[in-house]
Design a protein around this motif. Structure first.
Motif, PDB file in Angstrom:
ATOM      1  N   ALA A 188      -2.026  -6.801  -6.894  1.00 32.58           N
ATOM      2  CA  ALA A 188      -0.721  -7.048  -6.289  1.00 32.58           C
ATOM      3  C   ALA A 188      -0.313  -5.940  -5.339  1.00 32.58           C
ATOM      4  CB  ALA A 188       0.333  -7.214  -7.385  1.00 32.58           C
ATOM      5  N   GLY A 189      -0.848  -4.758  -5.543  1.00 37.47           N
ATOM      6  CA  GLY A 189      -0.538  -3.621  -4.689  1.00 37.47           C
ATOM      7  C   GLY A 189      -1.579  -2.545  -4.879  1.00 37.47           C
ATOM      8  N   THR A 190      -1.566  -1.544  -4.021  1.00 31.25           N
ATOM      9  CA  THR A 190      -2.561  -0.475  -4.084  1.00 31.25           C
ATOM     10  C   THR A 190      -1.892   0.874  -3.907  1.00 31.25           C
ATOM     11  OG1 THR A 190      -4.225  -1.949  -3.122  1.00 31.25           O
ATOM     12  CG2 THR A 190      -4.709   0.401  -3.075  1.00 31.25           C
ATOM     13  N   ILE A 191      -2.301   1.827  -4.737  1.00 26.17           N
ATOM     14  CA  ILE A 191      -1.877   3.222  -4.599  1.00 26.17           C
ATOM     15  C   ILE A 191      -3.117   4.019  -4.222  1.00 26.17           C
ATOM     16  CG2 ILE A 191      -0.939   5.254  -5.756  1.00 26.17           C
ATOM     17  CD1 ILE A 191       0.511   3.297  -7.674  1.00 26.17           C
ATOM     18  N   THR A 192      -3.075   4.693  -3.098  1.00 25.11           N
ATOM     19  CA  THR A 192      -4.190   5.534  -2.668  1.00 25.11           C
ATOM     20  C   THR A 192      -3.802   6.986  -2.855  1.00 25.11           C
ATOM     21  OG1 THR A 192      -4.942   3.886  -1.083  1.00 25.11           O
ATOM     22  CG2 THR A 192      -5.692   6.133  -0.730  1.00 25.11           C
ATOM     23  N   VAL A 193      -4.662   7.722  -3.549  1.00 27.03           N
ATOM     24  CA  VAL A 193      -4.391   9.129  -3.848  1.00 27.03           C
ATOM     25  C   VAL A 193      -5.179  10.028  -2.906  1.00 27.03           C
ATOM     26  CG1 VAL A 193      -4.585  10.931  -5.603  1.00 27.03           C
ATOM     27  CG2 VAL A 193      -3.862   8.643  -6.249  1.00 27.03           C
ATOM     28  N   ASN A 194      -4.463  10.952  -2.302  1.00 25.26           N
ATOM     29  CA  ASN A 194      -5.063  11.954  -1.417  1.00 25.26           C
ATOM     30  C   ASN A 194      -5.061  13.300  -2.136  1.00 25.26           C
ATOM     31  OD1 ASN A 194      -5.163  10.062   0.824  1.00 25.26           O
ATOM     32  ND2 ASN A 194      -2.945  10.306   0.922  1.00 25.26           N
ATOM     33  N   TYR A 198      -6.254   2.888  -6.288  1.00 20.43           N
ATOM     34  CA  TYR A 198      -5.956   2.257  -7.567  1.00 20.43           C
ATOM     35  C   TYR A 198      -5.200   0.966  -7.299  1.00 20.43           C
ATOM     36  CZ  TYR A 198      -6.779   6.997  -9.336  1.00 20.43           C
ATOM     37  OH  TYR A 198      -7.316   8.231  -9.624  1.00 20.43           O
ATOM     38  N   SER A 199      -5.457  -0.039  -8.109  1.00 19.50           N
ATOM     39  CA  SER A 199      -4.768  -1.316  -7.970  1.00 19.50           C
ATOM     40  C   SER A 199      -3.600  -1.372  -8.936  1.00 19.50           C
ATOM     41  CB  SER A 199      -5.755  -2.449  -8.265  1.00 19.50           C
ATOM     42  OG  SER A 199      -5.103  -3.691  -8.252  1.00 19.50           O
ATOM     43  N   VAL A 200      -2.474  -1.903  -8.478  1.00 16.88           N
ATOM     44  CA  VAL A 200      -1.326  -2.191  -9.332  1.00 16.88           C
ATOM     45  C   VAL A 200      -1.341  -3.694  -9.565  1.00 16.88           C
ATOM     46  CG1 VAL A 200       1.181  -2.107  -9.559  1.00 16.88           C
ATOM     47  CG2 VAL A 200      -0.023  -0.287  -8.309  1.00 16.88           C
ATOM     48  N   ASP A 201      -1.593  -4.096 -10.794  1.00 14.57           N
ATOM     49  CA  ASP A 201      -1.736  -5.516 -11.109  1.00 14.57           C
ATOM     50  C   ASP A 201      -0.570  -6.021 -11.950  1.00 14.57           C
ATOM     51  OD1 ASP A 201      -4.220  -5.797  -9.806  1.00 14.57           O
ATOM     52  OD2 ASP A 201      -5.277  -5.044 -11.557  1.00 14.57           O
ATOM     53  N   THR A 202       0.003  -7.139 -11.528  1.00 19.24           N
ATOM     54  CA  THR A 202       1.016  -7.816 -12.333  1.00 19.24           C
ATOM     55  C   THR A 202       0.298  -8.674 -13.376  1.00 19.24           C
ATOM     56  OG1 THR A 202       1.121  -9.580 -10.697  1.00 19.24           O
ATOM     57  CG2 THR A 202       2.734  -7.817 -10.486  1.00 19.24           C
ATOM     58  N   PRO A 203       0.984  -9.097 -14.429  1.00 16.78           N
ATOM     59  CA  PRO A 203       0.322  -9.911 -15.461  1.00 16.78           C
ATOM     60  C   PRO A 203      -0.356 -11.144 -14.860  1.00 16.78           C
ATOM     61  CG  PRO A 203       2.445  -9.169 -16.236  1.00 16.78           C
ATOM     62  CD  PRO A 203       2.365  -8.787 -14.774  1.00 16.78           C
ATOM     63  N   LEU A 231       0.853  -1.187   0.000  1.00 24.19           N
ATOM     64  CA  LEU A 231       0.000   0.000   0.000  1.00 24.19           C
ATOM     65  C   LEU A 231       0.888   1.235   0.000  1.00 24.19           C
ATOM     66  CD1 LEU A 231      -2.676   1.541   0.249  1.00 24.19           C
ATOM     67  CD2 LEU A 231      -2.504   1.255   2.727  1.00 24.19           C
ATOM     68  N   THR A 232       0.706   2.082  -1.007  1.00 20.33           N
ATOM     69  CA  THR A 232       1.464   3.318  -1.134  1.00 20.33           C
ATOM     70  C   THR A 232       0.476   4.477  -1.215  1.00 20.33           C
ATOM     71  OG1 THR A 232       3.218   2.159  -2.325  1.00 20.33           O
ATOM     72  CG2 THR A 232       3.158   4.549  -2.553  1.00 20.33           C
ATOM     73  N   GLN A 233       0.755   5.547  -0.498  1.00 23.88           N
ATOM     74  CA  GLN A 233      -0.105   6.723  -0.556  1.00 23.88           C
ATOM     75  C   GLN A 233       0.653   7.868  -1.206  1.00 23.88           C
ATOM     76  OE1 GLN A 233      -2.298   7.782   2.903  1.00 23.88           O
ATOM     77  NE2 GLN A 233      -2.664   5.667   3.508  1.00 23.88           N
ATOM     78  N   THR A 248      -5.549  -0.470 -12.408  1.00 20.92           N
ATOM     79  CA  THR A 248      -6.999  -0.640 -12.474  1.00 20.92           C
ATOM     80  C   THR A 248      -7.605  -0.010 -11.221  1.00 20.92           C
ATOM     81  OG1 THR A 248      -6.903  -2.799 -11.372  1.00 20.92           O
ATOM     82  CG2 THR A 248      -6.794  -2.809 -13.786  1.00 20.92           C
ATOM     83  N   ALA A 249      -8.913   0.006 -11.156  1.00 21.04           N
ATOM     84  CA  ALA A 249      -9.576   0.466  -9.933  1.00 21.04           C
ATOM     85  C   ALA A 249      -9.422  -0.627  -8.887  1.00 21.04           C
ATOM     86  CB  ALA A 249     -11.047   0.746 -10.200  1.00 21.04           C
ATOM     87  N   ALA A 250      -9.020  -0.249  -7.683  1.00 17.91           N
ATOM     88  CA  ALA A 250      -8.896  -1.227  -6.601  1.00 17.91           C
ATOM     89  C   ALA A 250     -10.275  -1.783  -6.275  1.00 17.91           C
ATOM     90  CB  ALA A 250      -8.279  -0.571  -5.375  1.00 17.91           C
ATOM     91  N   PRO A 251     -10.342  -3.012  -5.754  1.00 16.76           N
ATOM     92  CA  PRO A 251     -11.631  -3.587  -5.381  1.00 16.76           C
ATOM     93  C   PRO A 251     -12.415  -2.645  -4.468  1.00 16.76           C
ATOM     94  CG  PRO A 251      -9.924  -5.245  -5.246  1.00 16.76           C
ATOM     95  CD  PRO A 251      -9.232  -3.932  -5.500  1.00 16.76           C
ATOM     96  N   GLY A 252     -13.653  -2.394  -4.835  1.00 22.43           N
ATOM     97  CA  GLY A 252     -14.495  -1.499  -4.052  1.00 22.43           C
ATOM     98  C   GLY A 252     -14.350  -0.030  -4.413  1.00 22.43           C
TER      99      GLY A 252
END
Length: 105
Positions: free
Chosen positions: A98-104, A84-89, A17-19, A43-47
Motif C-alpha cells: 500500500a505504501g513504501t518507506i525508503t531508508v537512507n 520497506y513496504s507498508v501493507d494494509t490488511p 512513497l516516504t523517505q 515487509t520488504a518492498a518488492p525487489g
C-alpha cells in the motif's frame, strides 16, 4: 528529529512513497476515515531484501485515529538501507504494498 506523517486509507497510503533517515526521522501512521485499518504490517518492498524488523524494531504498527495519537515510530539506527513496504490488511487491499518507506543513511 523530523516526524513524517503517512495517512492510511483502506487500501493505500498517502504519500505512497516516504523517505527517511536512520536515527533522524520518525513515522506517524494516521487513519483516513472509519474504513482505514488500525494496524499496518511492515515487509520488504518488492525487489528489496531488507529485514523488515530492523525498521522500527517491530513489523506491526498501530495506526492512530488522529495526529494526537501516541504511536510514533522512530527509524532505528540499525535499520537496513533500502525500501520497506507498508501493507494494509489483506482483506482490505486489492494488491499488496500500500505504501513504501525508503531508508537512507
Amino acid at each position: 528529529m523530523a516526524t513524517k506523517t503517512i495517512t492510511v486509507n483502506a487500501s493505500t497510503c498517502n504519500p505512497s512513497l516516504t523517505q527517511g533517515n536512520r536515527s533522524v526521522d520518525s513515522i506517524h501512521f494516521i487513519q483516513a476515515g472509519s474504513s482505514a485499518p488500525t494496524t499496518v504490517t511492515i515487509t520488504a518492498a518488492p525487489g528489496s531484501t531488507v529485514d523488515p524488523s530492523t525498521l522500527f524494531g517491530t513489523t506491526t504498527c498501530t495506526v492512530d485515529a488522529n495526529a494526537n495519537g501516541p504511536n510514533v515510530y522512530a527509524i532505528q539506527a540499525t535499520a537496513n538501507l533500502g525500501s520497506y513496504s507498508v501493507d494494509t490488511p489483506s482483506g482490505l487491499r486489492a494488491v499488496p504494498n500500500a505504501g513504501t518507506i525508503t531508508v537512507n543513511g
